[in-house]
Design a protein around this motif. Sequence first.
Motif, PDB file in Angstrom:
ATOM      1  N   PHE A  31     -43.566 -28.560 -26.474  1.00  0.00           N
ATOM      2  CA  PHE A  31     -42.923 -29.856 -26.666  1.00  0.00           C
ATOM      3  C   PHE A  31     -43.470 -30.566 -27.910  1.00  0.00           C
ATOM      4  O   PHE A  31     -42.718 -31.201 -28.664  1.00  0.00           O
ATOM      5  N   GLN A  60     -38.007 -34.207 -23.731  1.00  0.00           N
ATOM      6  CA  GLN A  60     -36.586 -33.900 -23.860  1.00  0.00           C
ATOM      7  C   GLN A  60     -35.837 -34.293 -22.566  1.00  0.00           C
ATOM      8  O   GLN A  60     -35.024 -33.540 -22.036  1.00  0.00           O
ATOM      9  N   CYS A  98     -45.247 -29.586 -15.847  1.00  0.00           N
ATOM     10  CA  CYS A  98     -45.527 -29.030 -17.168  1.00  0.00           C
ATOM     11  C   CYS A  98     -46.966 -28.539 -17.209  1.00  0.00           C
ATOM     12  O   CYS A  98     -47.880 -29.245 -16.771  1.00  0.00           O
TER      13      CYS A  98
END
Length: 269
Positions: free
Chosen positions: A139, A266, A131
């Motif tokens: 997010f 997630q 990420c």
Amino acid sequence: MQVPTWFIVLLKIAFSFTASVGVNLQKLSMGREEIRYKSSGIAERLPYFQPLWIFGFALTTLDAVDDFFIMGLAPQSLLVPLGALSLGFNFVLAPFFHKEVVTLGIVLATAIVYCGTVVTLVFGPKDESDCDLAQIRTFASAPEFLWYQAFCALFFCSFSLHGARRREGYGVLHYCALAGCLGGQTMLLMKCSSEIVLNALAKWEFGVWTSSPVPYLLPCAMIGSLCVELHLLNKGLHKFEALRVVPMYQSFIIFFGITGGLTFFQEYR
């Protein structure tokens, strides 16, 4: 960066042991200081001025440093339950350091937590996706994560107010719940910070470090959350047995750590 899961588990086992020793040394130091005050009348020193407490804190810091680096190597919902490994070490260390008695209830409760840890390791997510800062911002604005943060804030405020209004003051549940709730936030901030650092090192691109304050704010928030978490944990250890505090604290931190990883990154998808 792909690292075998078994290597991460072994690394976490080793540093969980050092953290368990550190926590018990901190409790031992505060207990000795209280005895010293009662026997001699000399004012108790703050924990930060007790050499044994400082050494214990250094050992727990090693575990935090290890967490920082391995957080970027595997899903958070897989790594957080590994903290339950410290419960087994605490079985041996608490009676050794503090002469505490291991009861059947503690054994059964720990066995349940260990079963949950094994299930998580077997069926939890194994693949870790890198990420960058842009993804972390995306997010952070997701509705499910905002609802999760609202729940955490309500939980923390409710337990804080309830403990403050009790005639007896904060109980073991208050200290463990509040420390565990903050522990989940610490893990999430640590994971985000680790992702940004490892992503920058892997691609050798450091543009975000000069164009945005977020890479610096995240570690600062992580350190602040960690300090308050350890303060609450030490308060609980000072007043109650380690065999009661550590399992309850680990249960809360596992809950908030897993739900934080699931809602933010997630990982349920």
